[in-house]
Write an enzyme that holds these catalytic residues in place. Structure first.
Site, short mmCIF file in Angstrom:
data_model
loop_
_atom_site.label_atom_id
_atom_site.label_comp_id
_atom_site.label_asym_id
_atom_site.label_seq_id
_atom_site.Cartn_x
_atom_site.Cartn_y
_atom_site.Cartn_z
N LYS A 102 8.91 -18.63 -23.14
CA LYS A 102 10.09 -18.64 -22.28
C LYS A 102 10.12 -17.28 -21.57
O LYS A 102 10.31 -16.24 -22.19
CB LYS A 102 11.37 -18.83 -23.09
CG LYS A 102 12.63 -18.76 -22.22
CD LYS A 102 13.90 -18.70 -23.04
CE LYS A 102 15.08 -18.38 -22.14
NZ LYS A 102 16.34 -18.18 -22.89
N ALA A 189 21.36 -21.28 -20.48
CA ALA A 189 22.43 -20.28 -20.40
C ALA A 189 23.71 -20.84 -19.80
O ALA A 189 23.69 -21.63 -18.86
CB ALA A 189 22.00 -19.05 -19.59
#
Length: 260
Positions: A102, A189
């Site tokens: 990531k 997020a």
């Protein structure tokens, strides 16, 4: 018709769960492990800088993650330049963590928004070096398309700033991204509660990654289970196909055959 074999595929890897979870901010490693289990997640992301790779005799969060059960997704949290992010990924691979990465390249400490210029630079280098790159990016369809064209295995647009819990602030951009790229789109997020995760999935996203929404909840274990259910429900609703939105009412019971 709902596909019974509706599974998430990233760079040829197949996953049953579309929820991905982080490992930070928990009160203890034990609480973290219990939350991950309740989440049903199969992909677990860890900040490379939080993993003790120099002295394996000391306790590490990896001691509490069954690597036979979960796929590790090291992340470059805390990196503010392409060079720093690339160096961190190389360290993760050399330490035997994973080349399934990531990628985060942040712009500043206040907003934690991605620095897309540096992100694209880092992604290009890492793809060339054989990494499977999942980049955290802004909800910009053009940037997402560029990341796909570079060779990223997925794109991970933010729903809202990291840790904000504001939910999906711009669902319209997310929808455009879904139309723009062919790789998996994973909201990363901004999720605050289960309904936020469900909305992301109802939009057609392929997955959701979260950390603070679970770890920061009053009861992280219960919230992990809630997120598990929300992602599954949202995906099922998307596949089922919602009814059109209408300005006026439509009778639920048809009038044909009504006795007058």
């Amino acid at each position: 018709m709902m596909n019974k074999d509706d599974r998430l595929i990233i760079a040829g890897r197949v996953f049953n769960s579309r929820l991905m979870v982080g490992t930070g901010k928990y009160e203890s490693f034990q609480q973290m492990a219990m939350a991950i289990e309740k989440s049903g997640a199969e992909i677990v992301t860890v900040a490379v800088r939080r993993v003790n790779v120099s002295d394996r005799n000391k306790e590490s969060l990896l001691d509490h993650i069954d690597l036979k059960k979960y796929t590790l997704l090291p992340n470059t949290a805390g990196c503010y330049s392409a060079d720093d992010a690339v160096r961190t990924c190389r360290l993760a691979r050399e330490a035997g963590l994973s080349d399934f990465i990531k990628l985060e390249v942040l712009g500043d400490e206040k907003t934690l928004f991605p620095n897309n210029e540096e992100l694209l630079k880092a992604a290009k280098t890492l793809v060339k070096e054989g990494f499977t790159v999942l980049p955290y990016t802004s909800d910009d369809p053009i940037v997402c398309r560029k990341l796909q064209d570079i060779g990223c295995a997925a794109v991970m647009p933010l729903g809202a700033p990291i840790g904000s819990g504001l939910g999906i602030r711009n669902p319209f951009n997310i929808r455009i991204i879904l139309e723009t790229v062919s790789v998996p789109v994973i909201v990363d997020a901004g999720v605050g509660t289960a309904s936020d995760a469900a909305i992301a999935m109802e939009l057609g996203c392929d997955g959701v990654l979260m950390n603070t929404a679970i770890a920061g909840a009053k009861d992280p274990i219960a919230m992990a289970e809630a997120m598990n259910l929300a992602v599954r429900a949202g995906r099922l609703a998307f596949m089922a196909g919602r009814i059109p939105r209408k300005l006026y009412a439509t009778a639920s019971s048809p009038l044909d055959g009504v006795i007058e």
